[in-house]
Design a protein around this motif. Structure first.
Motif, PDB file in Angstrom:
ATOM      1  N   GLU A 279       0.837  -1.197   0.000  1.00  0.00           N
ATOM      2  CA  GLU A 279       0.000   0.000   0.000  1.00  0.00           C
ATOM      3  C   GLU A 279       0.869   1.242   0.000  1.00  0.00           C
ATOM      4  O   GLU A 279       1.925   1.266   0.617  1.00  0.00           O
ATOM      5  N   GLU A 280       0.394   2.220  -0.706  1.00  0.00           N
ATOM      6  CA  GLU A 280       1.081   3.504  -0.661  1.00  0.00           C
ATOM      7  C   GLU A 280       0.061   4.586  -0.960  1.00  0.00           C
ATOM      8  O   GLU A 280      -0.795   4.431  -1.840  1.00  0.00           O
ATOM      9  N   GLU A 281       0.172   5.670  -0.210  1.00  0.00           N
ATOM     10  CA  GLU A 281      -0.774   6.766  -0.390  1.00  0.00           C
ATOM     11  C   GLU A 281      -0.560   7.388  -1.766  1.00  0.00           C
ATOM     12  O   GLU A 281       0.542   7.809  -2.099  1.00  0.00           O
ATOM     13  N   PRO A 282      -1.595   7.433  -2.581  1.00  0.00           N
ATOM     14  CA  PRO A 282      -1.424   8.083  -3.886  1.00  0.00           C
ATOM     15  C   PRO A 282      -1.273   9.594  -3.716  1.00  0.00           C
ATOM     16  O   PRO A 282      -1.617  10.132  -2.673  1.00  0.00           O
ATOM     17  N   PRO A 283      -0.738  10.252  -4.736  1.00  0.00           N
ATOM     18  CA  PRO A 283      -0.528  11.702  -4.627  1.00  0.00           C
ATOM     19  C   PRO A 283      -1.838  12.420  -4.292  1.00  0.00           C
ATOM     20  O   PRO A 283      -2.905  12.027  -4.757  1.00  0.00           O
TER      21      PRO A 283
END
Lengths: 239, 296
Positions: B82-86
Motif C-alpha cells: 500500500e502507498e498513499e497516492p498523490p
C-alpha cells in the motif's frame, strides 16, 4: 462486524477492523529484498491459517455494493471506492513501475476502467478486490514492459524493494488476522517459490525473464510459480 | 477439482516444456493458469493461451478459468503493498470521468448521499464520442458498446439499472440430472449451453442459460423480490431487427421461483424484463429491471 468509515478528504483513510495508523512490527525491515517471513511463526501448516480471513469479506461486500452503484453512474460511490482501494492500486503500481508519475498514470487509468466497466463486474467470477487488482496488475505490467527493459526492471526492483517492503501487513483493506494468515501461508512456500512469484508479480517479469534472472531452467520456473500459488491458495483456504 | 494429484495423474508432475506452445499441445493448458493469472507471460503467449482455450473442450476451459480465479484471489489477498497516492489524484480522476454518466445520472452528485433505493438510471441511446480520457479506454469502450448493444435495443432499453452481462462460459453438462424430454432440461443439458447472470434492479439476479442449438433460453430468477401488489414481471424478447419487443410471458410471485423456458430466441438481440400491471401489457410500459444480451 467491522465498521467502514469514510473520510473523503485527501488525507482520509479507511479503518477496517483496527485503527488506521496502528503499526505492526515490520518483519522485513532488515532483511533482503525478498523477505516474507515473520520470525515467531513456525512453518508447519497451521489450522488457523486455513480459516478464511474475516474482514476482507466485509470489505468485498462493501466494494461489491459500490460497484453496483458505480455502474449506475454514482460518483459518490466511485469516490468511496477510490478511498477504500487507491492505496492498494497505487502501492502495487509503485512496486511494479517504481516511477511515481507512471504509477499515478496507471492508477488513474485503473480507476477510469473501474468507472467504465463496473457493470461488467461479475461476483461469480471473483471478489471485487481480486477484480480490481487483476485490472491494476495487468495495467502496471503492460506499462512497465512497454516503458522499461527487463534489465532496468530487475535493477529497479531490487533497489526499491527495501524501501517499501511492508506489504505483508495491510492496514487499509484487510485486517491483522488476515495479514498474519498471509505471512504464515507465504512461509509454507519454498524460498525459490516465493522468489519466483514475487519477481513475476512485483517485478513484472515473465516466467522466461524470471528464469534468466535466477539462472534457472524455464520449465522449473513455471513449476515454481504454479506450485507456489497453489500452495498459497490452499493454505489461505481460497476456494 | 484442482488438486495437484488430480491434475497430474495422467502425466509427469511439473513436466512443463520451455515454451507455451508445447505446453498447450501436450494438454497442459490448465497448468498454465497460475502463470497466466500472474501475467508472467508475454502478449504473444497470452494470445496463444486464449486462442487455445477458445476452442478447447468446455470442461478444460472451465478448469482453467477456475484456477485463474483462485490464483487471482490468492494474489489479491497475499500481495498487499500500500502507498498513499498523490494528493489530488481523486479530484483529477473525477474531473476526467467521461461525461456520459454525469448526464445520465440526474440526481446523483458528488457529495450527496446516494438514495436508499438508487434511482433507475437511463442509459443514453448513444454515447458522445471524443470524451474519453485515453484513447485505448475510449476505443475499448466503443468496441464493447458495439458488441453489446445491437440495434433495436437502444430506444427501448433505456431504463436498465446495472445490467451486468457476465462472461458467457461453458456450463458443466453433468450438473443437471433430469428427464430428457423436459424442455427445460433439453436446454440446460444441451452441449452448447452458455450461461450469464445479470442483476435485477430492486434486488437479486436473473440467470439466463442459452442454447443456440435448441433455439431457447432458460430464465431463472435468484433472490428477486416478489413484484409489488397488482404487478407482475413480464419477459420480452427484443428482436434483432429493431421491431417492437415481443412478450414471452409473465412471472408472478409464485412463478418467480421456477425457471422459465423461452423459445425462438435466434432472432432476438436480448431478453428484457419489466414490471407490468397484473395481466401483463401489450408492450413494455416501464423501464426494464433486467436485460440480458443474447449474443448468439
Amino acid at each position: 462486524m467491522n465498521t467502514v468509515q469514510v473520510d473523503r478528504r485527501p488525507a482520509g483513510r479507511i479503518a477496517v477492523g483496527h485503527a488506521p495508523g496502528a503499526s505492526f512490527p515490520d518483519p522485513c525491515s532488515t532483511a533482503g529484498t525478498l523477505c516474507l517471513k515473520v520470525m515467531e511463526t513456525p512453518n508447519a501448516p497451521n489450522p488457523e491459517a486455513a480459516a478464511p480471513p474475516g474482514a476482507p469479506a466485509d470489505v468485498n461486500r462493501r466494494l461489491g455494493g459500490l460497484l453496483e452503484q458505480i455502474a449506475r453512474g454514482d460518483q459518490t460511490a466511485f469516490a468511496e471506492f477510490y478511498e477504500l482501494t487507491s492505496r492498494r492500486v497505487f502501492g502495487m503500481a509503485r512496486r511494479v513501475l517504481i516511477d511515481v508519475e507512471l504509477s499515478e498514470d496507471t492508477t488513474q487509468e485503473v480507476f477510469l476502467q473501474v468507472w467504465q466497466n463496473a457493470s461488467k463486474f461479475n461476483p461469480d467470477a471473483g471478489s471485487p478486490l481480486a477484480w480490481l487488482m487483476t485490472i491494476s496488475h495487468r495495467r502496471a505490467v503492460d506499462k512497465v514492459r512497454s516503458s522499461q527493459s527487463s534489465t532496468d526492471r530487475e535493477a529497479k526492483y531490487g533497489a526499491s524493494s527495501q524501501d517499501i517492503d511492508h506489504d505483508s501487513v495491510s492496514d487499509e483493506v484487510g485486517s491483522r488476522l488476515e495479514a498474519e494468515a498471509v505471512v504464515r501461508c507465504l512461509e509454507t512456500l519454498t524460498d525459490t517459490q516465493q522468489e519466483s512469484v514475487r519477481l513475476a508479480y512485483y517485478g513484472g517479469l515473465t516466467y522466461r525473464e524470471v528464469a534468466e534472472k535466477l539462472n534457472a531452467a524455464v520449465p522449473t520456473i513455471k513449476s515454481r510459480i504454479r506450485d507456489g500459488l497453489i500452495r498459497l491458495k490452499t493454505c489461505l483456504g481460497v476456494s | 477439482m484442482t488438486d495437484m494429484n488430480a491434475q497430474n495423474n495422467s502425466r509427469v508432475p511439473g513436466g512443463f516444456a520451455t515454451d507455451i506452445a508445447t505446453d498447450l499441445a501436450s494438454g497442459r493448458a490448465a497448468d498454465l493458469a497460475e502463470v497466466y493469472a500472474l501475467n508472467a507471460v508475454d502478449d504473444a503467449e497470452r494470445a496463444a493461451i486464449e486462442a487455445y482455450l477458445a476452442s478447447a473442450p468446455a470442461a478444460e476451459h472451465a478448469a482453467f478459468d477456475d484456477r485463474v480465479r483462485q490464483a487471482r484471489e490468492t494474489l489479491a489477498t497475499s500481495f498487499t503493498a500500500e502507498e498513499e497516492p498523490p494528493a489530488g489524484l481523486l479530484d483529477r480522476i473525477m474531473a476526467s470521468l467521461p461525461a456520459r454518466d454525469l448526464a445520465a445520472a440526474p440526481g446523483v452528485h458528488p457529495g450527496q448521499e446516494p438514495a436508499a433505493v438508487p434511482p433507475v438510471v437511463a442509459r443514453p441511446v448513444r454515447e458522445p464520442s471524443g470524451l474519453s480520457v485515453t484513447d485505448d479506454l475510449g476505443a475499448a469502450r466503443k468496441r464493447r458498446d458495439e458488441r453489446r448493444r445491437p440495434q433495436g435495443m437502444r430506444n427501448w432499453l433505456v431504463g436498465v439499472a446495472a445490467a451486468a452481462i457476465i462472461a458467457l462460459g461453458g456450463v458443466g453438462v453433468g450438473a443437471y440430472v433430469a428427464n430428457q424430454n423436459d424442455p427445460l432440461n433439453q436446454v440446460l443439458q444441451a452441449g452448447d449451453v452458455k450461461q450469464a447472470t445479470v442483476n435485477v434492479a430492486g434486488g437479486g439476479t436473473a440467470t439466463v442459460s442459452l442454447s443456440t442449438s435448441r433455439d431457447a433460453i432458460v430464465v431463472k430468477m435468484n433472490d428477486v423480490p416478489a413484484p409489488p401488489p397488482g404487478k407482475v414481471y413480464q419477459m420480452w424478447l427484443i428482436p434483432k431487427d429493431g421491431s417492437a419487443p415481443v412478450s414471452q410471458g409473465l412471472m408472478d410471485a409464485e412463478a418467480l421461483s421456477k425457471p422459465a423456458v423461452v423459445k425462438g430466441v435466434s432472432t432476438a438481440a436480448a431478453l428484457g424484463i419489466t414490471v407490468e400491471p397484473t395481466g401483463g401489457s401489450a408492450s413494455p410500459t416501464t423501464p426494464a429491471v433486467a436485460e440480458a444480451p443474447l449474443g448468439a
